[in-house]
Design an enzyme around this catalytic site. Structure first.
Site, PDB file in Angstrom:
ATOM      1  NE  ARG A  88      -3.828  -0.022   2.353  1.00 35.69           N
ATOM      2  CZ  ARG A  88      -3.855  -1.179   3.011  1.00 35.69           C
ATOM      3  NH1 ARG A  88      -2.909  -1.474   3.876  1.00 35.69           N
ATOM      4  NH2 ARG A  88      -4.805  -2.051   2.815  1.00 35.69           N
ATOM      5  CE1 TYR A  89       0.113   4.210   3.772  1.00 39.41           C
ATOM      6  CE2 TYR A  89       0.354   1.983   4.652  1.00 39.41           C
ATOM      7  CZ  TYR A  89      -0.332   3.174   4.593  1.00 39.41           C
ATOM      8  OH  TYR A  89      -1.464   3.354   5.344  1.00 39.41           O
ATOM      9  NE  ARG A  92       4.670   2.174   5.996  1.00 34.98           N
ATOM     10  CZ  ARG A  92       4.566   3.386   5.435  1.00 34.98           C
ATOM     11  NH1 ARG A  92       5.468   3.788   4.547  1.00 34.98           N
ATOM     12  NH2 ARG A  92       3.560   4.182   5.731  1.00 34.98           N
ATOM     13  CB  CYS A 101      -4.561 -15.840  15.391  1.00 32.97           C
ATOM     14  SG  CYS A 101      -4.534 -14.624  14.069  1.00 32.97           S
ATOM     15  CB  CYS A 105      -9.430 -10.118  18.118  1.00 38.10           C
ATOM     16  SG  CYS A 105      -7.757 -10.261  18.768  1.00 38.10           S
ATOM     17  CB  CYS A 108     -10.073  -9.977  13.665  1.00 33.99           C
ATOM     18  SG  CYS A 108      -8.745 -10.191  12.457  1.00 33.99           S
ATOM     19  NE  ARG A 110      -4.866  -8.509   6.993  1.00 39.24           N
ATOM     20  CZ  ARG A 110      -3.759  -7.978   7.498  1.00 39.24           C
ATOM     21  NH1 ARG A 110      -3.258  -8.449   8.631  1.00 39.24           N
ATOM     22  NH2 ARG A 110      -3.132  -6.993   6.883  1.00 39.24           N
ATOM     23  CG  ASP A 271      -9.893  -1.285  10.662  1.00 42.43           C
ATOM     24  OD1 ASP A 271      -9.719  -0.131  10.231  1.00 42.43           O
ATOM     25  OD2 ASP A 271      -8.967  -2.012  11.085  1.00 42.43           O
ATOM     26  CG  ASP A 308      -6.010   1.294   7.563  1.00 41.09           C
ATOM     27  OD1 ASP A 308      -5.888   1.862   6.460  1.00 41.09           O
ATOM     28  OD2 ASP A 308      -5.338   0.306   7.896  1.00 41.09           O
ATOM     29  CE  LYS A 315      -2.136   1.058   9.673  1.00 41.14           C
ATOM     30  NZ  LYS A 315      -1.627   0.379   8.436  1.00 41.14           N
TER      31      LYS A 315
END
Length: 347
Positions: A88-89, A92, A101, A105, A108, A110, A271, A308, A315
């Protein structure tokens, strides 16, 4: 207390974390979104809706879908040129080695892709393609290893990934994002810590924690061993209603992170993931919290409050603004002229 990870609503009911009459609806939730609560976190739950339970125990509220919610709320897919990469950037990219995981959560972003029934870990050929993508782009200075949680991978797999990245000269920083040191500290072994390091690369570990109680003595010890190995740590937190959305609770978490030698980095606005509206505060609430902490806690304890932008637009900081027309506000809200009368305005 359970000594194994709880992986189903029945496990939760047997452990006394949910009443048995909730099983039918929560089984439907679990069929759609992964459930897992590690012994370390299950042992911290004191009530059915305490800040720890609220993060990890599924509820019927997850079926409450709201306008604007999306299976890909921050636009990962739009910026995924090859499997396992999100770029996205310019300087990075994310490298998603796996999609499972240690704990899941309920908020989440995702949640549609992580879990034992979700996407598979990167195959050897997919990892080859992902590494080739990074190697072919000299602007990529930092690789952020995420998922899923890369700390649940074997030290051998982590070491192999680091060895591949070590061969790319323009990659200087490798950052791992994880919950494991807090939710399953026993998994932070000497072998895993050694695997995080590679010649010519600077490694960072970003710990996701949302409440001070997550930083148990065992968690702090796991983090200490990472830091003592020469790996700096950052803290990432999601602002969550009923978990950390008051100044005292959020300040206690940030202080606990700093005490553990973890620099608070980002406070994420929650999100727009499906079925997570019961976690989201308003941005104004987050701004008020950041304002309440400014001046009340050490600057070491202040993260950047981040939104975000939905759709993959990146972000942006959304913290409070202290500048006013012709002046500035101090942490107590008092207004002052700036530059002061008679001063050099150019200064």
């Amino acid at each position: 207390m359970s000594t194994t990870t709880l992986r189903s609503p029945k496990d939760l009911a047997d452990a006394g974390l949910i009443p048995a009459d909730r099983l039918p609806i929560l089984e439907k939730i679990a069929a759609q979104y992964a459930v897992a609560i590690t012994p370390a976190m299950a042992g911290l739950i004191e009530a059915h809706d305490d800040p720890i339970a609220r993060q990890f125990v599924p509820t019927a509220a997850e079926f409450d879908l709201r306008p604007g919610e999306s299976a890909d709320p921050i636009g990962d897919d739009v910026h995924s040129p090859v499997e396992g990469i999100v770029h996205r950037y310019p300087d990075r990219c994310l490298l998603k080695l796996n999609h499972a995981c240690a704990i899941y959560c309920r908020f989440c972003f995702r949640r549609e892709t992580v879990g034992p029934e979700g996407l598979r870990p990167l195959s050897s050929s997919a990892l080859d393609a992902a590494i080739a993508y990074i190697a072919e782009r000299p602007d990529i200075w930092e690789v952020i290893v995420t998922g899923g949680d890369p700390f649940i991978l074997s030290p051998r797999r982590v070491r192999e990934a680091m060895a591949r990245l070590a061969e790319i000269d323009h990659v200087k920083i490798v950052r791992f994002h994880t919950r494991v040191p807090a939710v399953a500290p026993q998994m932070v072994t000497d072998a895993l810590i050694a695997a995080l390091k590679a010649s010519g690369k600077t490694t960072y570990v970003a710990l996701h924690a949302n409440h001070a109680r997550e930083l148990t003595p065992a968690a702090r010890d796991a983090c200490a061993r990472i830091v003592d190995a020469g790996i700096p740590m950052l803290g990432q937190t999601v602002l969550l209603a009923g978990v950390n959305d008051d100044p005292e609770t959020l300040s206690a978490l940030m202080r606990a992170l700093v005490e553990t030698r973890i620099k608070p980095y980002y406070l994420h606005h929650a999100d727009l993931a499906p079925g997570t509206s019961h976690f989201r505060t308003s941005i104004e609430t987050g701004q008020a919290l950041m304002r309440a902490m400014r001046g009340a806690v050490s600057g070491l304890c202040l993260p950047t409050y981040i939104l975000d932008i939905p759709g993959g637009h990146g972000k942006v900081p959304v913290g409070p603004d202290y500048l006013t027309e012709g002046g500035v506000e101090d942490p107590a809200g008092r207004r002052h002229a700036y530059p002061p009368p008679g001063s050099d305005k150019a200064g």
